[in-house]
Design an enzyme around this catalytic site. Structure first.
Site, mmCIF file in Angstrom:
data_model
loop_
_atom_site.group_PDB
_atom_site.id
_atom_site.type_symbol
_atom_site.label_atom_id
_atom_site.label_comp_id
_atom_site.label_asym_id
_atom_site.label_seq_id
_atom_site.Cartn_x
_atom_site.Cartn_y
_atom_site.Cartn_z
ATOM 1 N N SER A 227 -22.027 24.067 1.530
ATOM 2 C CA SER A 227 -21.497 24.935 2.586
ATOM 3 C C SER A 227 -22.222 24.669 3.912
ATOM 4 C CB SER A 227 -21.693 26.396 2.177
ATOM 5 O OG SER A 227 -23.071 26.645 2.020
ATOM 6 N N CYS A 282 -13.088 20.506 -0.303
ATOM 7 C CA CYS A 282 -13.429 20.510 1.115
ATOM 8 C C CYS A 282 -12.309 19.873 1.933
ATOM 9 C CB CYS A 282 -14.724 19.772 1.354
ATOM 10 S SG CYS A 282 -14.572 18.020 1.040
HETATM 11 P P1 NAD Z 1 -23.595 25.735 -1.453
HETATM 12 O O1 NAD Z 1 -23.980 25.411 -0.079
HETATM 13 O O2 NAD Z 1 -23.682 27.152 -1.916
HETATM 14 O O3 NAD Z 1 -24.501 24.899 -2.492
HETATM 15 C C1 NAD Z 1 -24.677 23.510 -2.334
HETATM 16 C C2 NAD Z 1 -26.067 23.149 -2.851
HETATM 17 O O4 NAD Z 1 -27.051 23.833 -2.079
HETATM 18 C C3 NAD Z 1 -26.280 23.554 -4.293
HETATM 19 O O5 NAD Z 1 -26.907 22.489 -4.966
HETATM 20 C C4 NAD Z 1 -27.173 24.793 -4.209
HETATM 21 O O6 NAD Z 1 -28.105 24.850 -5.262
HETATM 22 C C5 NAD Z 1 -27.896 24.626 -2.897
HETATM 23 N N1 NAD Z 1 -28.111 25.904 -2.207
HETATM 24 C C6 NAD Z 1 -27.296 26.993 -2.191
HETATM 25 N N2 NAD Z 1 -27.809 27.956 -1.399
HETATM 26 C C7 NAD Z 1 -28.972 27.474 -0.906
HETATM 27 C C8 NAD Z 1 -29.958 27.999 -0.015
HETATM 28 N N3 NAD Z 1 -29.834 29.213 0.490
HETATM 29 N N4 NAD Z 1 -31.017 27.220 0.293
HETATM 30 C C9 NAD Z 1 -31.149 25.976 -0.218
HETATM 31 N N5 NAD Z 1 -30.228 25.435 -1.072
HETATM 32 C C10 NAD Z 1 -29.164 26.171 -1.408
HETATM 33 O O7 NAD Z 1 -22.124 25.141 -1.673
HETATM 34 P P2 NAD Z 1 -21.185 25.328 -2.943
HETATM 35 O O8 NAD Z 1 -20.664 26.732 -2.936
HETATM 36 O O9 NAD Z 1 -21.823 24.803 -4.159
HETATM 37 O O10 NAD Z 1 -20.009 24.316 -2.580
HETATM 38 C C11 NAD Z 1 -18.891 24.675 -1.810
HETATM 39 C C12 NAD Z 1 -19.048 24.264 -0.369
HETATM 40 O O11 NAD Z 1 -19.268 22.858 -0.283
HETATM 41 C C13 NAD Z 1 -17.821 24.542 0.473
HETATM 42 O O12 NAD Z 1 -18.220 25.052 1.711
HETATM 43 C C14 NAD Z 1 -17.188 23.162 0.638
HETATM 44 O O13 NAD Z 1 -16.385 23.012 1.788
HETATM 45 C C15 NAD Z 1 -18.396 22.299 0.693
HETATM 46 N N6 NAD Z 1 -18.082 20.913 0.362
HETATM 47 C C16 NAD Z 1 -18.039 20.023 1.398
HETATM 48 C C17 NAD Z 1 -17.699 18.711 1.149
HETATM 49 C C18 NAD Z 1 -17.618 17.725 2.278
HETATM 50 O O14 NAD Z 1 -17.359 16.568 2.016
HETATM 51 N N7 NAD Z 1 -17.830 18.139 3.521
HETATM 52 C C19 NAD Z 1 -17.418 18.285 -0.153
HETATM 53 C C20 NAD Z 1 -17.490 19.228 -1.189
HETATM 54 C C21 NAD Z 1 -17.822 20.541 -0.910
#
Ligand code: NAD
Length: 484
Positions: A227, A282
């Protein structure tokens, strides 16, 4: 007793030092799938040590030998293809055919990385001055890490790991703690590939692991997908600690439908774009912008198609859409739907409480939803919902449609549906978004092209996979020589 997953460090499966664990749950049935450990900084240190120890010999391994591991790995991934796809569906919820597609896309990265001997070549020029020659060479940097999101459990780490190691680096993967099983299986397969211990490592966990990966001295660079707030955090923390960072963030993708489009072909593609993988992509279409007088015809056809979508367990035949990943995420999407209603939008297709076969009462199901009468300031017009919710808006012409796109803080992907080359050209010229589809619903670059967005959808400069990847994972050096 439920099993707890192990980390893979220095060629062995080891228990995490961190004692805390989280439950893993099948999102369709609510069945338990085990527990994932929340590793701590000490776990990351051990992985970094192993990867640092492996680096010198791995770097000296000829690039052709390093690439050969990709052939062996691909062969083993093909043998376990169905197991991998099932694993993705069981832990994430998407349908089996969607999972197969994602595993295929993942494996394609091994195929591209296998070409590293050619990709990694430098340039040279004789006589840049009298008797002096110049050449560029690409050298690996050390230990890199990838941090993955929940929505593509098998594929996303494969956007990074194959390129990082074939260029001569060593690697640490941190999967999403919500869906770690596909990476466990991938590493079981990798173990059979016979890479030297420490070249690839797996550390499970959440934010503590992320923060350690962004700050540990022994790591030279981090690839992140997730995210936007976390992408920004990883970018800032990692670059402050002197690391290379590429951080792919969230999205809100606009799909522009011109009144000169081929509507019969467009509608099924739009439906797939918005509801495929339950909207947890995404690159998913999120807002459909109907231009001119196509609105009425388009809305009718979209409602008709969306109503036909069969919701259920992604493992079952005939199911078009599985559950969303977790109860927490389901509540978040339902929260957005309620907010849309409260702020005055019209929910013209209500997918809350979809009809389900027996046995799925504990699943996290939301059927297709459509919102109309959405104005620009509404929350559902601006924020990423990441669920099966389509927002339908109108624009009087292409100019207005492009201004709607420009107003968004995100710029990951966008598409136009038109039969006019002039409209298509103007759109790609002016949209300002990084991944653009022309009559394509999900403009997903294949592994030999770069993947990543702009604005709040991406922090960094070099994108994922393609040629950017080898630039990210190597330092380009210039050698100028003269011989007396
Ligand atoms: P997320 O940001 O919650 O988690 C992603 C990673 O970050 C995980 O491994 C998690 O353990 C870690 N994380 C979560 N919160 C954290 C924090 N506060 N501090 C440090 N690390 C933390 O994302 P998600 O919900 O797993 O995935 C969905 C999101 O990913 C959506 O916003 C989507 O658009 C995005 N996404 C983007 C792409 C792209 O190519 N731009 C591709 C796939 C997914």
């Amino acid at each position: 007793m439920e099993r707890t997953l192990k980390n893979y460090v220095g060629g062995s499966w080891v228990e995490a030092v961190g004692r805390e664990t989280l439950p893993l749950v099948n999102p369709a049935t609510g069945a338990s799938l085990g527990r994932v450990p929340l590793s701590v900084r000490e776990d990351v240190r051990r992985a970094v040590d192993a990867a640092q120890k492996a680096f010198p010999a791995w770097r000296e391994t000829p690039v052709l030998e390093r690439s050969r591991f990709m052939f062996r790995w691909k062969e083993l991934m093909e043998k376990r293809f169905e197991d991998l796809a099932r694993c993705v569906t069981i832990e994430h919820g998407k349908t089996l055919s969607e999972s197969r597609g994602s595993v295929r896309r993942g494996i394609e990265n091994l195929e591209v990385a296998a070409g590293m001997p050619s990709l990694m070549m430098g340039e040279s020029l004789e006589d840049i001055s009298r008797g002096i020659d110049c050449e560029t060479i690409r050298q690996p940097l050390g230990v890199f890490a990838a941090i993955a999101p929940f929505n593509f459990p098998a594929m996303v780490p494969l956007w990074f790991l194959p390129y990082a190691i074939t260029t001569g680096n060593t690697f640490i993967v941190k999967p999403s703690e919500q869906v770690p099983l596909s990476q466990e299986l991938t590493f079981q397969i990798l173990e059979e590939v016979g890479l030297p211990p420490g070249v690839v490592n797996l550390v499970h966990g959440g934010r503590d692991v992320v923060d350690a990966l962004c700050t540990e001295q022994g790591i030279v660079g981090v690839s992140f997908v997730g995210s936007t707030p976390v992408a920004k955090h990883v970018y800032v923390t990692g670059t402050q600690a002197g690391k290379r960072v590429q951080a792919l963030g969230g999205a809100k993708n606009f799909v522009v439908v011109m009144d000169d489009c081929d509507l019969a072909r467009t509608v099924p593609i739009l439906t797939e774009s918005c509801y495929g993988c339950a909207g947890e992509r995404c690159l998913a279409g999120s807002t459909v912008v109907a231009v001119g007088d196509v609105y009425g015809r388009l809305r009718e056809a979209l409602h008709e198609h969306a109503r036909r979508i069969v919701v259920g367990d992604g493992l079952d035949d005939g199911v078009d859409m599985g559950p969303v990943v977790s109860r927490r995420h389901m509540d978040r999407v339902l929260g957005y739907i309620q907010k849309g209603i409260d702020e005055g939008a019209k929910l013209t297709l209500d997918g809350r409480n979809p009809k389900l076969p027996p046995g799925l009462e504990k699943g996290n199901f939301i059927g297709p939803c459509i919102f109309e009468d959405v104005t620009p300031e509404m929350t559902i017009a601006r924020e990423e919902i990441f669920g099966p919710v389509m927002v339908l808006r109108r624009a009087k012409d292409l100019d207005e449609a492009i201004s709607i796109i420009h107003a968004s803080e995100y710029a990951n992907a966008t598409s136009i549906f038109t039969q006019s080359g002039k409209h298509a050209r103007e759109f790609r010229y002016r949209a300002g978004v990084s991944m653009i589809g022309v009559n394509i619903g999900v403009a997903a670059p294949m592994s030999f092209f770069p993947f990543g967005g702009a604005k709040s959808s991406f922090f960094g400069d070099l994108k994922a996979h393609g040629k950017d990847s080898l630039r990210f994972y190597t330092d380009q050096k210039v050698v100028i020589s003269r011989w007396f």
